[in-house]
Design a protein around this motif. Structure first.
Motif, PDB file in Angstrom:
ATOM      1  N   THR A 211       0.809  -1.217   0.000  1.00  0.00           N
ATOM      2  CA  THR A 211       0.000   0.000   0.000  1.00  0.00           C
ATOM      3  C   THR A 211       0.848   1.275   0.000  1.00  0.00           C
ATOM      4  O   THR A 211       0.406   2.329  -0.409  1.00  0.00           O
ATOM      5  CB  THR A 211      -0.858   0.035   1.273  1.00  0.00           C
ATOM      6  N   THR A 213       1.478   2.836   2.589  1.00  0.00           N
ATOM      7  CA  THR A 213       0.882   3.724   3.600  1.00  0.00           C
ATOM      8  C   THR A 213       1.106   3.158   4.998  1.00  0.00           C
ATOM      9  O   THR A 213       0.623   3.723   5.975  1.00  0.00           O
ATOM     10  CB  THR A 213      -0.639   3.861   3.384  1.00  0.00           C
ATOM     11  N   GLU A 250       2.201   7.069  -4.132  1.00  0.00           N
ATOM     12  CA  GLU A 250       2.770   7.206  -2.782  1.00  0.00           C
ATOM     13  C   GLU A 250       4.290   7.028  -2.799  1.00  0.00           C
ATOM     14  O   GLU A 250       5.010   7.663  -2.033  1.00  0.00           O
ATOM     15  CB  GLU A 250       2.138   6.190  -1.812  1.00  0.00           C
TER      16      GLU A 250
END
Ligand code: F6P
Length: 550
Positions: A211, A213, A250
């Motif tokens: 992810t 994150t 990201e």
């Protein structure tokens, strides 16, 4: 629909098993061996150099037939096909589950949303090959031109446990001039202890996060980035940091150029991702050839799982045995003991694979489940664990089914070490099954010259009830191919259990609540006032910690 329409524990197949298990609970394994000369061949399976002996279980042919009927009731064959064909069986996240595509070695097309996923998978495999070889050869160097000899994987959960386990398992194949490190824990000690050993000029960080994150991984990556920049300056980042993720945006935001990013896809679950670029460190450590061999081994298991009859299908049999004990004997634990130092991290890896996949209590039809799902998995390397928790396995009040795993040949045939190791694994499964009666214990004490009083006092403590089940998995040698087979075996076993329990084995919503609360508590720990919004225990613990940290 992927799930089973009716609750599985209301089915005829389940009821039959319930009744039959009551009968089998009274049966002695030793008697079954005595009465059936073919028991071992009846309850053993082979694939390549891998042998599974499951004859030391509380089963007979009828129990296996009933268990197979349960698998059929759950429509297992079709479910297997659905997974391999890219159906969106991860129902809560509406995703396909295609870790098998990552090792689809015959390269047939596999479609997700009408798109063949293989060209992208092959492109990234090519990238893994080129990069891992360049790092190993020293043609991709650090910012100052030095060979990158310290490779650090930053990731957690599936972005750590698989690569860490496999890098350790294949340690024998590492290049001598390279070292491999793993930073997962948010505990600053994890970072500090690794960085203390390293020279920035020769260190490559691989930031692994599906992810991108995950707080732990990003915090550790930021600390490592600062450590590097403090010493070599910002431009060095491009030569010392690569990322593995599904989230390019990201990665870029973090400051890693997307050219230095290795992609994978949302149809690969975190705990099923060591076959993807998450395994980059495996390819660097053991060589790309070995990485491919690992994929080949997993592919062989995939083919076996997909095409073998359920009755002679290793993952299916292991799953059915697990279900037999969990749901019909009320057993809540399962232990995995590799007798191979290189496989010492396998139990930790399997804890995530199994418990994050099947530790669920809502079924595919949105009902709270009324039967048991995943057992607790624990384990460790033999013989070490014989001297820790094996006491409970032999004399605890209920039994814990065991998987024993060992190669016939060691990578380190020193003196008679390996024969002693082999003797131990065989002795443990025999002891668990045979046990020792109180009469036998008394006989032994008598032979040692103990008095009648002493014998009476001790004989019960020396009794082993036995009749405790185990599986034995033997390989010729643990190489990359065997490792691939072994891990895929457990992946598919876990899948089969999930199908029969009618759960989605591919989400992990149970990890969210703690993460949310930690985000709330963090500013409270940092602020002046003591919080009152939690329960009394949490409020008081926060206050106490703040006081201790003053
Ligand atoms: O905490 C659970 C989890 O989501 C795992 O399933 C996953 O393997 C791990 O966190 C790491 O996630 P990521 O790779 O996205 O950083």
């Amino acid at each position: 629909m992927f799930g089973i329409s009716r609750e599985i524990n209301k089915s005829r197949a389940w009821n039959k098993l319930n009744k039959y298990a009551r009968k089998m609970q009274k049966v002695e394994m030793a008697d079954m061996f005595a009465h059936d000369k073919k028991r071992v061949s009846r309850f053993s399976l082979d694939l390549d150099n891998m042998h599974l002996d499951y004859s030391k279980n509380l089963i007979d042919s009828k129990a296996m037939l009933y268990l197979l009927a349960l698998a059929n009731k759950a429509d297992l064959k079709n479910k297997i096909e659905q997974m391999f064909n890219g159906a969106k069986i991860n129902s809560t996240e509406k995703r396909a589950v295609l870790h098998t595509a990552l090792r689809n070695r015959d390269n047939h097309p596999i479609y997700v949303d009408g798109q063949d996923v293989m060209p992208e998978i092959n492109r990234v495999l090519g990238k893994i090959k080129d990069f891992s070889e360049a790092v190993r050869l020293g043609t991709f160097t650090g910012h100052t031109g030095k060979k990158l000899t310290n490779i650090v994987n930053i990731g957690i959960g599936g972005s750590d446990l698989g690569p860490k386990m496999a890098v350790e398992a294949l340690r024998r194949y590492h290049l001598k001039d390279m070292n491999f490190y793993f930073i997962s824990n948010i505990d600053g000690t994890a970072c500090a202890e690794v960085l203390n050993k390293l020279d920035p000029e020769t260190t490559l960080f691989i930031v692994c996060s599906k992810t991108f994150t995950t707080v732990e991984t990003l915090t550790n990556a930021k600390t490592c980035r600062k450590w590097l920049i403090d010493s070599l300056g910002e431009p060095a980042v491009a030569k010392h940091f690569v990322a593995v993720s599904t989230n390019a945006a990201e990665v870029e935001k973090f400051g890693i150029n997307v050219d230095n990013m290795f992609e994978f896809w949302d149809f690969v679950g975190g705990r099923y991702s060591m076959w993807s670029a998450i395994g980059l460190i495996i390819a660097i450590a053991a060589g790309y050839d070995n990485f491919e061999k690992m994929l080949d081994g997993a592919h062989a298991m995939d083919e076996h799982f997909r095409y073998a009859d359920l009755a002679s299908n290793m993952p299916v049999i292991l799953a059915l045995l697990s279900i037999w004990y969990v749901n019909f004997f009320g057993i809540r634990n399962h232990v995995i003991v590799p007798y191979d130092q290189y496989l010492s991290l396998l139990p930790a890896y399997l804890q995530q694979l199994v418990m994050e996949s099947n530790g669920k209590s809502v079924d595919m039809n949105n009902n709270f489940i009324t039967y048991q799902t995943s057992p607790v998995i624990f384990g460790g390397a033999g013989t070490d664990v014989q001297h820790s928790f094996f006491q409970l396995l032999h004399q605890g009040t209920s039994f814990v089914p065991c998987d024993f795993i060992i190669p016939a040949i060691s990578h380190n045939e020193i003196g008679n070490h390996h024969e002693i190791l082999l003797a131990n694994i065989l002795a443990q499964s025999e002891a668990l099954m045979k046990g020792k009666t109180t009469a036998q214990a008394a006989e032994e004490l008598k032979a040692k010259g103990l008095s009648s009083k002493e014998i009476a006092d001790l004989k019960r403590y020396k009794t082993f009830k036995g009749n405790r089940p185990s599986n034995t998995i033997i390989f010729k040698k643990i190489d990359a191919y065997a490792l691939g087979e072994l891990v895929a075996l457990y992946e598919h076993k876990t899948f089969v259990e999930g199908v029969i329990w009618n759960i989605n084995s591919f989400d992990q919503m149970g990890v969210e609540l703690g993460k949310q609360l930690a985000l709330k508590i963090l500013p409270e720990l940092q602020g002046e006032a003591n919080p009152e919004a939690h329960d009394a225990s949490t409020n008081s613990l926060i206050a106490l910690i703040k006081n201790l940290r003053k």
